[in-house]
Design an enzyme around this catalytic site. Structure first.
Site, PDB file in Angstrom:
ATOM      1  N   HIS A 226       9.635  67.311  37.512  1.00  0.00           N
ATOM      2  CA  HIS A 226       8.426  67.489  36.678  1.00  0.00           C
ATOM      3  C   HIS A 226       7.359  68.127  37.566  1.00  0.00           C
ATOM      4  O   HIS A 226       7.584  69.198  38.122  1.00  0.00           O
ATOM      5  CB  HIS A 226       8.049  66.113  36.116  1.00  0.00           C
ATOM      6  CG  HIS A 226       6.991  66.105  35.052  1.00  0.00           C
ATOM      7  ND1 HIS A 226       6.477  67.235  34.462  1.00  0.00           N
ATOM      8  CD2 HIS A 226       6.327  65.059  34.460  1.00  0.00           C
ATOM      9  CE1 HIS A 226       5.562  66.901  33.564  1.00  0.00           C
ATOM     10  NE2 HIS A 226       5.445  65.584  33.547  1.00  0.00           N
ATOM     11  N   HIS A 265      13.617  75.262  32.133  1.00  0.00           N
ATOM     12  CA  HIS A 265      12.712  74.416  31.349  1.00  0.00           C
ATOM     13  C   HIS A 265      13.471  73.714  30.231  1.00  0.00           C
ATOM     14  O   HIS A 265      14.399  74.292  29.671  1.00  0.00           O
ATOM     15  CB  HIS A 265      11.564  75.242  30.748  1.00  0.00           C
ATOM     16  CG  HIS A 265      10.405  74.401  30.384  1.00  0.00           C
ATOM     17  ND1 HIS A 265      10.285  73.800  29.144  1.00  0.00           N
ATOM     18  CD2 HIS A 265       9.335  74.006  31.107  1.00  0.00           C
ATOM     19  CE1 HIS A 265       9.179  73.095  29.120  1.00  0.00           C
ATOM     20  NE2 HIS A 265       8.583  73.188  30.295  1.00  0.00           N
ATOM     21  N   ASP A 317       5.381  76.221  37.515  1.00  0.00           N
ATOM     22  CA  ASP A 317       5.277  75.714  38.883  1.00  0.00           C
ATOM     23  C   ASP A 317       5.597  76.761  39.945  1.00  0.00           C
ATOM     24  O   ASP A 317       5.095  76.687  41.060  1.00  0.00           O
ATOM     25  CB  ASP A 317       6.216  74.513  39.062  1.00  0.00           C
ATOM     26  CG  ASP A 317       5.756  73.333  38.234  1.00  0.00           C
ATOM     27  OD1 ASP A 317       4.555  73.043  38.268  1.00  0.00           O
ATOM     28  OD2 ASP A 317       6.589  72.731  37.542  1.00  0.00           O
TER      29      ASP A 317
HETATM   30  C1  COA Z   1      13.323  71.659  34.098  1.00  0.00           C
HETATM   31  C2  COA Z   1      14.703  71.040  34.113  1.00  0.00           C
HETATM   32  C3  COA Z   1      14.583  69.615  34.642  1.00  0.00           C
HETATM   33  C4  COA Z   1      15.254  71.029  32.686  1.00  0.00           C
HETATM   34  O1  COA Z   1      16.365  70.257  32.740  1.00  0.00           O
HETATM   35  P1  COA Z   1      17.411  70.065  31.550  1.00  0.00           P
HETATM   36  O2  COA Z   1      16.882  70.536  30.275  1.00  0.00           O
HETATM   37  O3  COA Z   1      17.823  68.643  31.641  1.00  0.00           O
HETATM   38  O4  COA Z   1      18.578  71.030  31.954  1.00  0.00           O
HETATM   39  P2  COA Z   1      19.690  70.752  33.052  1.00  0.00           P
HETATM   40  O5  COA Z   1      19.098  70.273  34.324  1.00  0.00           O
HETATM   41  O6  COA Z   1      20.750  69.910  32.430  1.00  0.00           O
HETATM   42  O7  COA Z   1      20.209  72.220  33.244  1.00  0.00           O
HETATM   43  C5  COA Z   1      21.149  72.895  32.370  1.00  0.00           C
HETATM   44  C6  COA Z   1      22.021  73.793  33.229  1.00  0.00           C
HETATM   45  O8  COA Z   1      21.215  74.771  33.898  1.00  0.00           O
HETATM   46  C7  COA Z   1      21.267  74.587  35.299  1.00  0.00           C
HETATM   47  N1  COA Z   1      19.912  74.640  35.809  1.00  0.00           N
HETATM   48  C8  COA Z   1      18.792  74.294  35.160  1.00  0.00           C
HETATM   49  N2  COA Z   1      17.742  74.463  35.953  1.00  0.00           N
HETATM   50  C9  COA Z   1      18.218  74.931  37.115  1.00  0.00           C
HETATM   51  C10 COA Z   1      17.609  75.288  38.311  1.00  0.00           C
HETATM   52  N3  COA Z   1      16.279  75.189  38.457  1.00  0.00           N
HETATM   53  N4  COA Z   1      18.369  75.719  39.323  1.00  0.00           N
HETATM   54  C11 COA Z   1      19.699  75.827  39.168  1.00  0.00           C
HETATM   55  N5  COA Z   1      20.342  75.500  38.054  1.00  0.00           N
HETATM   56  C12 COA Z   1      19.608  75.049  37.038  1.00  0.00           C
HETATM   57  C13 COA Z   1      21.824  73.191  35.528  1.00  0.00           C
HETATM   58  O9  COA Z   1      22.466  73.057  36.756  1.00  0.00           O
HETATM   59  C14 COA Z   1      22.733  73.039  34.339  1.00  0.00           C
HETATM   60  O10 COA Z   1      23.930  73.728  34.612  1.00  0.00           O
HETATM   61  P3  COA Z   1      25.334  73.111  34.154  1.00  0.00           P
HETATM   62  O11 COA Z   1      25.253  73.023  32.639  1.00  0.00           O
HETATM   63  O12 COA Z   1      26.304  74.103  34.674  1.00  0.00           O
HETATM   64  O13 COA Z   1      25.420  71.768  34.799  1.00  0.00           O
HETATM   65  C15 COA Z   1      15.661  71.870  35.006  1.00  0.00           C
HETATM   66  O14 COA Z   1      15.664  73.211  34.594  1.00  0.00           O
HETATM   67  C16 COA Z   1      15.300  71.743  36.453  1.00  0.00           C
HETATM   68  O15 COA Z   1      15.711  70.795  37.127  1.00  0.00           O
HETATM   69  N6  COA Z   1      14.481  72.708  37.001  1.00  0.00           N
HETATM   70  C17 COA Z   1      14.034  72.600  38.355  1.00  0.00           C
HETATM   71  C18 COA Z   1      12.853  71.656  38.447  1.00  0.00           C
HETATM   72  C19 COA Z   1      11.603  72.236  37.858  1.00  0.00           C
HETATM   73  O16 COA Z   1      11.262  73.378  38.106  1.00  0.00           O
HETATM   74  N7  COA Z   1      10.883  71.400  37.103  1.00  0.00           N
HETATM   75  C20 COA Z   1       9.636  71.785  36.488  1.00  0.00           C
HETATM   76  C21 COA Z   1       9.821  71.945  35.022  1.00  0.00           C
HETATM   77  S1  COA Z   1       8.384  72.644  34.266  1.00  0.00           S
END
Ligand code: COA
Length: 380
Positions: A226, A265, A317
């Site tokens: 987050h 996201h 971010d």
């Molecule tokens: C924002 C976030 C938590 C959303 O998570 P989510 O909706 O639960 O999606 P997931 O984490 O399950 O990601 C879905 C897929 O995309 C990939 N993915 C998503 N964000 C990624 C990232 N930043 N880097 C690499 N791979 C990513 C995941 O590994 C997953 O792949 P898979 O299906 O092969 O396992 C996620 O994109 C993330 O962790 N981003 C990095 C942290 C971040 O920037 N947070 C600020 C958000 S505003």
């Protein structure tokens, strides 16, 4: 139509309640109380947007002036809070400092609940207090633990953006930086049922006080999935000395299945509309300071490889990290700045939850064992 049986988890796609505060994913992609984020970011000061969120309308000139006056008065730190800030360790994470300070303020200036009217009569006043005091908390703690100086909260800056920059650097900030900070605070101010806001609403729904809601929200914001992502994105960018090195470095990380912070996201699918604005500011400030480390170019190289390889886009971010860095802000203070801003959104949600409250208590699907034979203690 066949429906997928795969469980997505994390309440993804679940409508967890109603709200009139914000929409993600319509119009340009983000609206606060019906106003397009691009209009707000271009034309407003953060205080206008905070007012919009808290009082449900954009202020006129007089209303804005009097709101700013309240916010300036709210910068003042009680002596007991100063003592606590002095006692907290120098190497504490600033998010822990902010979370603790919010809780301490709740002890010093508790929120009153009117049992007869079943209402919180001071919630607007406390809202202004929290928005006003948070920058003072961070900069007081910072200066005390880096130079032993107990700074005061006097400043001729009339905005949170200007006051924070002046208080941190202890000199008058450039107008360009103040404008960049206003824009950043506006972009971070509100985002529907994100993890920290939802936390605040869950706490609020038990008829708890505002400080508990905000303290809990700060805790949720702290994590790198987050708010903590802006801090993690800066660490990532700083690993590389050239755009070429960054491209290779990200390819290696992706091959290892690392998460790249500042990308992706839960709600947006193709782009984060806030990124369009903050990226321009990162470029502007990079040019302004004549960045010799090519952090903007390195960021762009990372953006390209993430899109080419994973079709993942930068979220707010990612370019916020370099934007803050170019203004000389220590990386560990990036997520606390998110607090200065998102507090407005959290408070709007707390008030909205209170206005039509229902305890938030979902159910879970049980996946544990059944029919176990009980064994008394002396036989185990
Ligand atoms: C924002 C976030 C938590 C959303 O998570 P989510 O909706 O639960 O999606 P997931 O984490 O399950 O990601 C879905 C897929 O995309 C990939 N993915 C998503 N964000 C990624 C990232 N930043 N880097 C690499 N791979 C990513 C995941 O590994 C997953 O792949 P898979 O299906 O092969 O396992 C996620 O994109 C993330 O962790 N981003 C990095 C942290 C971040 O920037 N947070 C600020 C958000 S505003």
């Amino acid at each position: 139509m066949a429906t997928s049986t795969k469980k997505v988890g994390g309440l993804a796609g679940v409508n967890a309640g109603e709200s009139a505060i914000c929409t993600c994913g319509t119009g340009h992609g983000l609206n606060y109380r019906g106003y397009d984020i691009y209009d707000l970011a271009e034309h407003c000061e953060f205080e206008e947007v905070a007012y919009l969120l808290l009082r449900e309308k954009l202020p006129n000139k007089d209303e804005l002036a009097s709101f700013k006056k309240e916010l300036i008065a709210a910068r003042n730190l009680p002596k007991e809070l100063k003592e606590v800030l002095k006692l907290l360790p120098k190497n504490a994470h600033p998010m822990d400092v902010m979370r603790s300070a919010c809780s301490v303020l709740g002890c010093l200036e508790p929120e009153e609940y009117d049992v007869f009217k079943a209402s919180f009569p001071n919630q607007q006043r406390i809202s202004t207090r929290l928005l006003g005091i948070f920058p003072s908390v961070l900069t007081f703690w910072h200066h005390y633990h880096t130079s032993g100086k107990e700074i005061n909260t006097e400043s001729k800056q009339d905005s949170i953006a200007g006051y924070f920059l002046e208080s941190l650097h202890q000199k008058e900030p450039k107008e360009l930086w103040i404008k960049a900070m206003h824009t950043s605070l506006i972009l971070y101010a509100e985002h529907e049922f994100n993890a920290s806001t939802f936390t605040a609403r869950v706490i609020t729904a038990t008829i708890s006080d505002v400080y508990s809601g905000i303290t809990g929200a700060i805790g949720a914001l702290r994590g790198p999935l987050h708010g903590g992502a802006n801090e993690a994105a800066m660490e990532l960018i700083s690993e590389f000395s050239t755009p070429e090195q960054a491209t290779q470095g990200i390819l290696d990380k992706l091959a290892r299945k690392d998460k790249i912070m500042g990308f992706g996201h839960r709600v947006y699918v193709e782009k984060d509309p806030r990124n369009v604005v903050i990226k321009q500011w990162s470029k502007k400030l990079s040019d302004d300071i004549g960045d010799t480390k090519d952090l903007y170019q390195i960021s762009e190289a990372i953006e390209k490889v993430m899109w080419d390889q994973k079709k993942l886009f930068p979220n707010l971010d990612f370019y916020s990290a370099s934007t803050y860095h170019f203004m000389g802000i220590p990386t560990l203070y990036f997520t606390p700045i998110f607090i200065f801003s998102r507090t407005a959104g959290w408070l709007a949600h707390i008030m909205e939850q209170r206005a039509n409250n229902k305890l938030i208590r979902p159910s879970s699907e049980y996946t544990g064992p059944d029919n176990k034979v009980f064994v008394p203690l002396n036989k185990r």
